[in-house]
Design an enzyme around this catalytic site. Sequence first.
Site, PDB file in Angstrom:
ATOM      1  N   GLN A 151     -85.695  20.148 -41.371  1.00 36.06           N
ATOM      2  CA  GLN A 151     -84.944  18.916 -41.119  1.00 36.06           C
ATOM      3  C   GLN A 151     -85.511  18.176 -39.903  1.00 36.06           C
ATOM      4  OE1 GLN A 151     -81.118  19.683 -39.375  1.00 36.06           O
ATOM      5  NE2 GLN A 151     -80.185  17.882 -40.281  1.00 36.06           N
ATOM      6  N   GLY A 152     -86.063  17.001 -40.116  1.00 36.16           N
ATOM      7  CA  GLY A 152     -86.624  16.217 -39.012  1.00 36.16           C
ATOM      8  C   GLY A 152     -85.680  15.115 -38.585  1.00 36.16           C
ATOM      9  N   TYR A 153     -84.661  15.477 -37.836  1.00 40.60           N
ATOM     10  CA  TYR A 153     -83.702  14.495 -37.324  1.00 40.60           C
ATOM     11  C   TYR A 153     -83.934  14.254 -35.828  1.00 40.60           C
ATOM     12  CZ  TYR A 153     -80.381  14.126 -41.314  1.00 40.60           C
ATOM     13  OH  TYR A 153     -79.772  13.856 -42.511  1.00 40.60           O
ATOM     14  N   SER A 154     -83.697  15.320 -35.010  1.00 44.14           N
ATOM     15  CA  SER A 154     -83.669  15.156 -33.544  1.00 44.14           C
ATOM     16  C   SER A 154     -85.032  14.789 -32.976  1.00 44.14           C
ATOM     17  CB  SER A 154     -83.213  16.456 -32.889  1.00 44.14           C
ATOM     18  OG  SER A 154     -82.002  16.873 -33.445  1.00 44.14           O
TER      19      SER A 154
ATOM     20  N   GLU B 207     -74.337  19.835 -43.673  1.00 42.65           N
ATOM     21  CA  GLU B 207     -74.879  20.761 -42.669  1.00 42.65           C
ATOM     22  C   GLU B 207     -73.725  21.382 -41.882  1.00 42.65           C
ATOM     23  OE1 GLU B 207     -77.489  19.043 -39.691  1.00 42.65           O
ATOM     24  OE2 GLU B 207     -78.029  21.026 -38.934  1.00 42.65           O
TER      25      GLU B 207
ATOM     26  N   GLU C 123     -68.573  18.601 -28.605  1.00 42.66           N
ATOM     27  CA  GLU C 123     -67.999  17.357 -28.052  1.00 42.66           C
ATOM     28  C   GLU C 123     -68.114  16.230 -29.074  1.00 42.66           C
ATOM     29  OE1 GLU C 123     -70.219  19.242 -26.491  1.00 42.66           O
ATOM     30  OE2 GLU C 123     -69.093  20.063 -24.810  1.00 42.66           O
TER      31      GLU C 123
ATOM     32  N   SER D 143     -85.904  23.312 -36.810  1.00 38.10           N
ATOM     33  CA  SER D 143     -85.775  24.732 -37.154  1.00 38.10           C
ATOM     34  C   SER D 143     -86.750  25.110 -38.261  1.00 38.10           C
ATOM     35  CB  SER D 143     -84.362  25.052 -37.633  1.00 38.10           C
ATOM     36  OG  SER D 143     -83.421  24.694 -36.674  1.00 38.10           O
TER      37      SER D 143
HETATM   38  C1  LIG Z   1     -79.862  26.200 -32.914  1.00 36.54           C
HETATM   39  C2  LIG Z   1     -80.273  24.765 -33.092  1.00 36.54           C
HETATM   40  C3  LIG Z   1     -80.907  24.365 -34.254  1.00 36.54           C
HETATM   41  C4  LIG Z   1     -81.280  23.036 -34.431  1.00 36.54           C
HETATM   42  N1  LIG Z   1     -81.982  22.687 -35.551  1.00 36.54           N
HETATM   43  C5  LIG Z   1     -82.366  21.408 -35.715  1.00 36.54           C
HETATM   44  C6  LIG Z   1     -83.159  21.031 -36.856  1.00 36.54           C
HETATM   45  O1  LIG Z   1     -83.517  21.859 -37.705  1.00 36.54           O
HETATM   46  N2  LIG Z   1     -83.522  19.747 -36.988  1.00 36.54           N
HETATM   47  C7  LIG Z   1     -83.157  18.794 -36.085  1.00 36.54           C
HETATM   48  O2  LIG Z   1     -83.497  17.632 -36.292  1.00 36.54           O
HETATM   49  N3  LIG Z   1     -82.440  19.115 -34.970  1.00 36.54           N
HETATM   50  C8  LIG Z   1     -82.048  20.401 -34.768  1.00 36.54           C
HETATM   51  N4  LIG Z   1     -81.334  20.756 -33.634  1.00 36.54           N
HETATM   52  C9  LIG Z   1     -81.039  19.741 -32.623  1.00 36.54           C
HETATM   53  C10 LIG Z   1     -79.556  19.401 -32.507  1.00 36.54           C
HETATM   54  O3  LIG Z   1     -79.139  18.627 -33.592  1.00 36.54           O
HETATM   55  C11 LIG Z   1     -79.346  18.694 -31.157  1.00 36.54           C
HETATM   56  O4  LIG Z   1     -79.632  19.642 -30.147  1.00 36.54           O
HETATM   57  C12 LIG Z   1     -77.927  18.193 -30.992  1.00 36.54           C
HETATM   58  O5  LIG Z   1     -77.681  17.114 -31.859  1.00 36.54           O
HETATM   59  C13 LIG Z   1     -77.628  17.769 -29.540  1.00 36.54           C
HETATM   60  O6  LIG Z   1     -78.574  16.860 -29.072  1.00 36.54           O
HETATM   61  P1  LIG Z   1     -79.301  17.086 -27.666  1.00 36.54           P
HETATM   62  O7  LIG Z   1     -79.804  18.497 -27.621  1.00 36.54           O
HETATM   63  O8  LIG Z   1     -80.275  15.978 -27.484  1.00 36.54           O
HETATM   64  O9  LIG Z   1     -78.156  16.984 -26.555  1.00 36.54           O
HETATM   65  P2  LIG Z   1     -77.568  15.662 -25.927  1.00 36.54           P
HETATM   66  O10 LIG Z   1     -77.264  14.683 -26.986  1.00 36.54           O
HETATM   67  O11 LIG Z   1     -78.469  15.228 -24.820  1.00 36.54           O
HETATM   68  O12 LIG Z   1     -76.197  16.198 -25.323  1.00 36.54           O
HETATM   69  C14 LIG Z   1     -76.110  16.861 -24.050  1.00 36.54           C
HETATM   70  C15 LIG Z   1     -74.616  17.099 -23.766  1.00 36.54           C
HETATM   71  O13 LIG Z   1     -73.930  15.838 -23.674  1.00 36.54           O
HETATM   72  C16 LIG Z   1     -72.828  15.816 -24.580  1.00 36.54           C
HETATM   73  N5  LIG Z   1     -72.677  14.491 -25.176  1.00 36.54           N
HETATM   74  C17 LIG Z   1     -73.668  13.680 -25.657  1.00 36.54           C
HETATM   75  N6  LIG Z   1     -73.135  12.536 -26.149  1.00 36.54           N
HETATM   76  C18 LIG Z   1     -71.773  12.653 -26.012  1.00 36.54           C
HETATM   77  C19 LIG Z   1     -70.688  11.810 -26.344  1.00 36.54           C
HETATM   78  N7  LIG Z   1     -70.869  10.620 -26.943  1.00 36.54           N
HETATM   79  N8  LIG Z   1     -69.433  12.233 -26.069  1.00 36.54           N
HETATM   80  C20 LIG Z   1     -69.210  13.452 -25.468  1.00 36.54           C
HETATM   81  N9  LIG Z   1     -70.223  14.291 -25.110  1.00 36.54           N
HETATM   82  C21 LIG Z   1     -71.482  13.894 -25.385  1.00 36.54           C
HETATM   83  C22 LIG Z   1     -73.204  16.808 -25.673  1.00 36.54           C
HETATM   84  O14 LIG Z   1     -72.064  17.292 -26.339  1.00 36.54           O
HETATM   85  C23 LIG Z   1     -73.920  17.886 -24.870  1.00 36.54           C
HETATM   86  O15 LIG Z   1     -72.990  18.786 -24.307  1.00 36.54           O
HETATM   87  C24 LIG Z   1     -80.976  22.087 -33.430  1.00 36.54           C
HETATM   88  C25 LIG Z   1     -80.330  22.487 -32.245  1.00 36.54           C
HETATM   89  C26 LIG Z   1     -79.996  23.825 -32.067  1.00 36.54           C
HETATM   90  C27 LIG Z   1     -79.324  24.241 -30.778  1.00 36.54           C
END
Ligand SMILES: Cc1cc2nc3c(=O)[nH]c(=O)nc-3n(C[C@H](O)[C@H](O)[C@H](O)COP(=O)(O)OP(=O)(O)OC[C@H]3O[C@@H](n4cnc5c(N)ncnc54)[C@H](O)[C@@H]3O)c2cc1C
Length: 393
Positions: free
Chosen positions: A131-134, A249, A377, A166
């Site tokens: 999955q290429g989202y983040s 998901e 959150e 992942s």
């Molecule tokens: C085990 C694991 C597997 C993953 N697998 C994939 C994958 O296969 N493909 C993929 O594309 N991505 C994947 N991800 C990425 C995942 O989707 C992101 O880590 C997640 O969406 C959070 O984004 P971030 O890490 O940039 O944190 P940030 O968005 O920077 O958040 C940091 C903190 O700020 C809080 N925050 C941010 N915005 C808000 C808001 N509006 N209100 C309240 N709090 C807020 C968050 O809750 C968090 O605590 C994976 C992540 C993990 C941990």
Amino acid sequence: MTEIDTFRQETREWLDANCPDSMRQPVSGFEDIYNGGRKPEIDIPEQPLWCERMAERGWTVPHWPKEYGGGGLSAEEVKVLKEEMARIGARRPLDSFGISMLGPALLKFGSEEQKREHLPPICRGEIRWCQGYSEPGAGSDLASLQTRADDQGDHYLINGQKVWTSYADKADWIFCLVRTDNSGSKHEGISFMLFDMDQPGVTVKPIRLISGSSPFCETFFDDARAEKRNLVGEAGQGWTIAKYLLTHEREMISGFGTSGGKSLGKTALETLGADAEGRLRNGILRQDIAQHQLDTLVFGATMERVGDEVKAGQGLGPASSIFKYYGTELNKRRNELNLAVGGEAALGWSGEQYHEGETVRSFLRSKGNSIEGGTSEVQLNIVAKRVLGLPDA
Ligand SMILES: Cc1cc2nc3c(=O)[nH]c(=O)nc-3n(C[C@H](O)[C@H](O)[C@H](O)COP(=O)(O)OP(=O)(O)OC[C@H]3O[C@@H](n4cnc5c(N)ncnc54)[C@H](O)[C@@H]3O)c2cc1C
């Protein structure tokens, strides 16, 4: 005998005859789950055979239509199949992002040609998807993604970076969010594309995690190519498709909260011993484990009830955020209790006596559970806005 009784009888006989003994053991963790693909990881020799036998009947994805490789079973039949598999402790023959995420999105938004090309290989476990989202600047704020796809007539050229992808190093294809237009708001101009990872211009670098494993990757695209026929839906429709896929998901991730492995109560009794009445000696732990087991039962029953209420295959919609939030919190609690039960020995990191650190690694992995698929959150924000209808703060 009713039709469903006959189905149960036949299913029971077939499973008894076809499920290898080695596939009647619970999986011990993520690494033990069979994902198929062009370069499959095979821990137990019978794994591919079990997958193949189930796929022949369409039972790797029993609720999908037969014409796309599924079993075409009704919701009631799927339930019977699950019950009969549970009765003999049969493992799921195949788990994959193709089944839990891409498939539902293709069934809803894909063209007939896309469904026929991609769904059967998913059911047979031939192609593994990631999955290429983040992206580094687009996690919770996913719509800020910057990876570009430039229209070249019959294909797109893709440039940019993804992160936390992942199993990108093990996947064959990727479903990817890309920007095809920069002129409107950030939610517009996003498209949903499929392409082969095995091509020049795709570089994957694993990221080592606190648990010691490296299932996540940084993924780089330098003029990677996606054929036009692999654009799902219309150009610019990606945000709608992405959100729909995310509900699936989240549903999948919330399931981790109920997939228990070995019984906590039993393990605690074996490890810590019983009092004169045969109850767990440590009263506080006994109470915490009982509470956790009750919560797990209630959560499982609620998931099943709500699952029955929504139309088969349609997903839970925004309610999936409730389940994702609660399921991942339950999973974290179970892992914490596992550590409490094991005491010092549960912190062992390597060596046979510690099962190669299974308990502590699983505890560390569960922390990511409430981040992946959108953080707790973010789920609470969705519940507030889209389930409860509360105004913006
Ligand atoms: C085990 C694991 C597997 C993953 N697998 C994939 C994958 O296969 N493909 C993929 O594309 N991505 C994947 N991800 C990425 C995942 O989707 C992101 O880590 C997640 O969406 C959070 O984004 P971030 O890490 O940039 O944190 P940030 O968005 O920077 O958040 C940091 C903190 O700020 C809080 N925050 C941010 N915005 C808000 C808001 N509006 N209100 C309240 N709090 C807020 C968050 O809750 C968090 O605590 C994976 C992540 C993990 C941990």
